[in-house]
Design a protein around this motif. Sequence first.
Motif, PDB file in Angstrom:
ATOM      1  N   LEU A  84      11.409   2.307   7.688  1.00  0.00           N
ATOM      2  CA  LEU A  84      11.000   3.165   8.793  1.00  0.00           C
ATOM      3  C   LEU A  84       9.824   4.049   8.388  1.00  0.00           C
ATOM      4  CD1 LEU A  84      14.503   4.226  10.174  1.00  0.00           C
ATOM      5  CD2 LEU A  84      13.055   2.321  10.896  1.00  0.00           C
ATOM      6  N   GLN A  85       9.872   4.580   7.172  1.00  0.00           N
ATOM      7  CA  GLN A  85       8.791   5.432   6.688  1.00  0.00           C
ATOM      8  C   GLN A  85       7.478   4.661   6.582  1.00  0.00           C
ATOM      9  OE1 GLN A  85      10.371   6.899   2.998  1.00  0.00           O
ATOM     10  NE2 GLN A  85      11.856   8.254   3.993  1.00  0.00           N
ATOM     11  N   THR A  86       7.579   3.414   6.122  1.00  0.00           N
ATOM     12  CA  THR A  86       6.368   2.594   5.959  1.00  0.00           C
ATOM     13  C   THR A  86       5.716   2.302   7.300  1.00  0.00           C
ATOM     14  OG1 THR A  86       7.175   1.553   3.930  1.00  0.00           O
ATOM     15  CG2 THR A  86       5.486   0.368   5.170  1.00  0.00           C
ATOM     16  N   THR A  87       6.520   1.913   8.293  1.00  0.00           N
ATOM     17  CA  THR A  87       5.941   1.589   9.594  1.00  0.00           C
ATOM     18  C   THR A  87       5.354   2.823  10.262  1.00  0.00           C
ATOM     19  OG1 THR A  87       8.154   1.777  10.568  1.00  0.00           O
ATOM     20  CG2 THR A  87       7.373  -0.435  10.013  1.00  0.00           C
ATOM     21  N   GLU A  88       5.948   3.980  10.023  1.00  0.00           N
ATOM     22  CA  GLU A  88       5.399   5.199  10.603  1.00  0.00           C
ATOM     23  C   GLU A  88       4.137   5.642   9.860  1.00  0.00           C
ATOM     24  OE1 GLU A  88       7.303   9.150  12.408  1.00  0.00           O
ATOM     25  OE2 GLU A  88       7.463   9.076  10.224  1.00  0.00           O
ATOM     26  N   LYS A  89       4.148   5.494   8.548  1.00  0.00           N
ATOM     27  CA  LYS A  89       3.029   5.972   7.727  1.00  0.00           C
ATOM     28  C   LYS A  89       1.791   5.094   7.864  1.00  0.00           C
ATOM     29  CE  LYS A  89       1.836   6.893   2.873  1.00  0.00           C
ATOM     30  NZ  LYS A  89       2.351   6.961   1.499  1.00  0.00           N
ATOM     31  N   TYR A  90       1.963   3.787   7.717  1.00  0.00           N
ATOM     32  CA  TYR A  90       0.809   2.883   7.667  1.00  0.00           C
ATOM     33  C   TYR A  90       0.483   2.232   9.003  1.00  0.00           C
ATOM     34  CZ  TYR A  90       1.170   3.439   2.629  1.00  0.00           C
ATOM     35  OH  TYR A  90       1.214   3.970   1.366  1.00  0.00           O
ATOM     36  N   TYR A  91       1.489   2.134   9.888  1.00  0.00           N
ATOM     37  CA  TYR A  91       1.245   1.525  11.199  1.00  0.00           C
ATOM     38  C   TYR A  91       1.284   2.574  12.304  1.00  0.00           C
ATOM     39  CZ  TYR A  91       1.738  -2.806   8.637  1.00  0.00           C
ATOM     40  OH  TYR A  91       1.563  -3.820   7.732  1.00  0.00           O
TER      41      TYR A  91
END
Length: 420
Positions: free
Chosen positions: A156-163
């Motif tokens: 979840l953090q990755t999709t919010e941070k990079y996407y």
Amino acid sequence: MKKQLLSRISLALSLIVVILLTGSLIRQPKEVKANVTHSSFTKQNSNNMTEKLGQANTNFGFKLFSQIFAKDGRKNIFVSPSSVAIALQMTYNGAAGSTKQAMAQTLQLQGISLAELNQSQLALTQTLAKIDPKVQLDIANSLWLREGFPFQPEFLQTTEKYYQAKITNLDFKNPNSVKIINDWVSQNTSSKIPKIIDEIDPSSVLFLINAIYFKGNWEKEFFKSATKEQPFTLLNGTRKQHPLMSQRGKYRYSETSEFQAISLPYGSGRLSMYVFLPKPNIKQADFYRNLTAENWQQWMKQFSYREGEIVLPRFKLEYELTLNEALQALGMGVAFQNQANFSNMTPEQVKIDEVKHKTFVEVNEEGTEAAAVTSVAIMPTAALPTEEPFKMVVDRPFFCAIRDNQTGTILFMGSIVDPK
């Protein structure tokens, strides 16, 4: 599985103002917030990684188009390879083991680490957001989670941070959840795609959605007074009257023994629509057999400025297909099977249920508007040219693509066999 639960991709030509759901419109669901900050990297590294990802996306786009053409070649086709790639790259972040390897092969990501992919996608999105003050290009992502279902925090953090994805928990049993998701889709496509789902099966656990919106006026608009009803020849040889726009000027142009091609710029010229018209003696299948990422890169180098005349049909079309077979043929069949491994997304056993693509496009004298929506639903497993002025009359089936001339990103591509 119900088709409404599966991935959907849509394209539309229209103006859009992105409005997030607010309490004044509907009850705002609880959102998952990730306490993360954007990592920094040098401009050179960013450019190198963006170029590498751009090439991967181009390779994937043409391979996907080839699979679609093999099935629907005698129909109009219009897709957004960028939208499909972004939605699947978000999903790829949750894959592991053989599923991750299969998706990497399909998305042409071999040699690109997950960290490079995510940083490159963020850099590319930020670059495209500032593409041209005279062109509007918006990219939006969202994740809709089944309330109470466990998801890996890092995913979840990755999709919010990079996407830069909007992440929302929803009670999928509540009928209002369908409206909430569809409202986001409608708002991000200027209502050209008013809904992406009709209902949610209680066993659905996640929707990953990408939306791309593009609006660009031609650098040199066509005069409406020059548009005339003229014959357009269909694949079966039938001729029909259709409005053909025309103008003269200096254009980036290329001609071989197989086709004529022209670049029609939008705004300040960074983005263009490329139109390829096969010569009358070239069969449609032969042209598209040569339409590969490798040939595309070479063709892009062969354009030079020439005086000439372009005659282009106005066109408007809708298109829809399921992408499961195409993606499986490209190597990621395991992601749709019970043995799929998305353990980096959730500790539970899940798989991709279906991927669908739906498009709408319109090109006229002013320019082009286009938008794309991709939703991935996750379910539990169960000849050398002369210097004489050219004349290019697009009065028969043709190929077109909207491309960022700086990064090489292909936002949309299509085969138009009937402009009406």
